[in-house]
Design a protein around this motif. Sequence first.
Motif, mmCIF file in Angstrom:
data_model
loop_
_atom_site.group_PDB
_atom_site.id
_atom_site.type_symbol
_atom_site.label_atom_id
_atom_site.label_comp_id
_atom_site.label_asym_id
_atom_site.label_seq_id
_atom_site.Cartn_x
_atom_site.Cartn_y
_atom_site.Cartn_z
ATOM 1 N N TRP A 11 6.357 -5.639 -17.877
ATOM 2 C CA TRP A 11 5.613 -4.764 -18.783
ATOM 3 C C TRP A 11 5.504 -3.338 -18.244
ATOM 4 N N ARG A 12 5.427 -3.168 -16.939
ATOM 5 C CA ARG A 12 5.351 -1.811 -16.389
ATOM 6 C C ARG A 12 6.645 -1.045 -16.641
ATOM 7 N N HIS A 13 7.777 -1.731 -16.487
ATOM 8 C CA HIS A 13 9.062 -1.076 -16.744
ATOM 9 C C HIS A 13 9.211 -0.747 -18.228
ATOM 10 N N ALA A 15 6.786 -0.230 -20.380
ATOM 11 C CA ALA A 15 5.876 0.884 -20.681
ATOM 12 C C ALA A 15 6.461 2.195 -20.194
ATOM 13 N N GLY A 16 7.095 2.182 -19.015
ATOM 14 C CA GLY A 16 7.723 3.389 -18.509
ATOM 15 C C GLY A 16 8.884 3.845 -19.372
ATOM 16 N N GLY A 231 3.682 2.521 -6.198
ATOM 17 C CA GLY A 231 3.132 1.482 -7.060
ATOM 18 C C GLY A 231 3.182 0.110 -6.416
ATOM 19 N N THR A 235 -0.182 -2.081 -5.540
ATOM 20 C CA THR A 235 -0.308 -3.438 -6.085
ATOM 21 C C THR A 235 -0.492 -4.456 -4.971
ATOM 22 N N ASP A 269 -5.243 -1.774 -8.798
ATOM 23 C CA ASP A 269 -4.362 -2.343 -9.818
ATOM 24 C C ASP A 269 -3.958 -1.289 -10.842
ATOM 25 N N ALA A 273 -0.224 0.391 -11.417
ATOM 26 C CA ALA A 273 0.471 0.327 -12.701
ATOM 27 C C ALA A 273 0.832 1.725 -13.200
ATOM 28 N N ALA A 276 3.788 3.066 -11.153
ATOM 29 C CA ALA A 276 5.040 2.407 -11.517
ATOM 30 C C ALA A 276 5.545 2.877 -12.883
ATOM 31 N N CYS A 277 4.645 2.969 -13.851
ATOM 32 C CA CYS A 277 5.043 3.427 -15.192
ATOM 33 C C CYS A 277 5.543 4.866 -15.158
ATOM 34 N N CYS A 280 9.054 5.033 -13.475
ATOM 35 C CA CYS A 280 10.090 4.541 -14.382
ATOM 36 C C CYS A 280 10.331 5.537 -15.521
#
Length: 306
Positions: A11-13, A15-16, A231, A235, A269, A273, A276-277, A280
């Motif tokens: 989901w992070r990828h 979203a990015g 990220g 995490t 957290d 996130a 990471a977003c 990406c």
Amino acid sequence: MTWTLLWMLLWRHLAGIVLGALAWAVRRRGLPALEAGRAMTAAAAGGAVVLLAACSVLGAMPLWVEAPREVWSAVFGARYALPLVLGLAALIALGAVRPHRAPSAGATLAPRTWRSFLEVRWLSALLLTLVLVLVLTLAAGTASRPDEDGEYTRYVVHVGSGTLGTGIYGWHHSALPLVLLMPLGAATWWALSRIARPPLAEAEPADTAKRRRRSANVARVALGALLLHLGTILTSLANTSRLSGTFSGGDRGQFSISTPFAALSGALDVLGAVAACAGCALWVFTALTAVPAPSVSRSRRSAVPS
């Protein structure tokens, strides 16, 4: 169950990707055209995103594929260094682009360095993120303790004569990323220098704008790698902070114990996130700069009724 797990991993990828595509769609008309290395830019940045997402899925492979524990341990530990490796490869690809230029009729006496076409905000963001990575790495490494194999991957809380432990981003996991930070910085400097070094074209304002865009792409790739690495650290620290246990204190009854930074679990957290977003999204934005922007003349012709 499978789709839920894949969503948790990706989901992070995703979203990015959405964030980077939206940012590019909003800004594409105001950006100069990327004429040099379109295919290389799309392949380097876009391929990095695909490989990063694919390696994230590998983390769930032990649920379906039987393999020695050492193999999956290596795959799991590689997630910290992977963004830096992919970023390094993409930077080398971007720096290798050599556009064909006509000889300049005049000489520009102003000296050009790797910073000539790089905006201050990109340099500031790179330095700030690097400092955060180093500070968190040193803090986590100092707090780590050796496990049964002598590798510094454990975080231990002492409770009287007993201990309570869990995994942490310690010296064992941070050794390779710390080494990779040096070639990543060198590749960033090299790519920016390669962009700035050739003589300016006769259409100097247009050439300057194009070099600024290429320099910004280099900064986006480097910053994206640092943010994605940051990220993973955040995490990991969030998971470590959730360590807790309940013990019996004899006459005092039961009591609970947790890590000193347990209250930061939620914040770590969220920050992990976000980092990471954002990382990406920067890679996706860089890949999409290879898509030609609609020309003004074409837009005007399409606006005229037939």
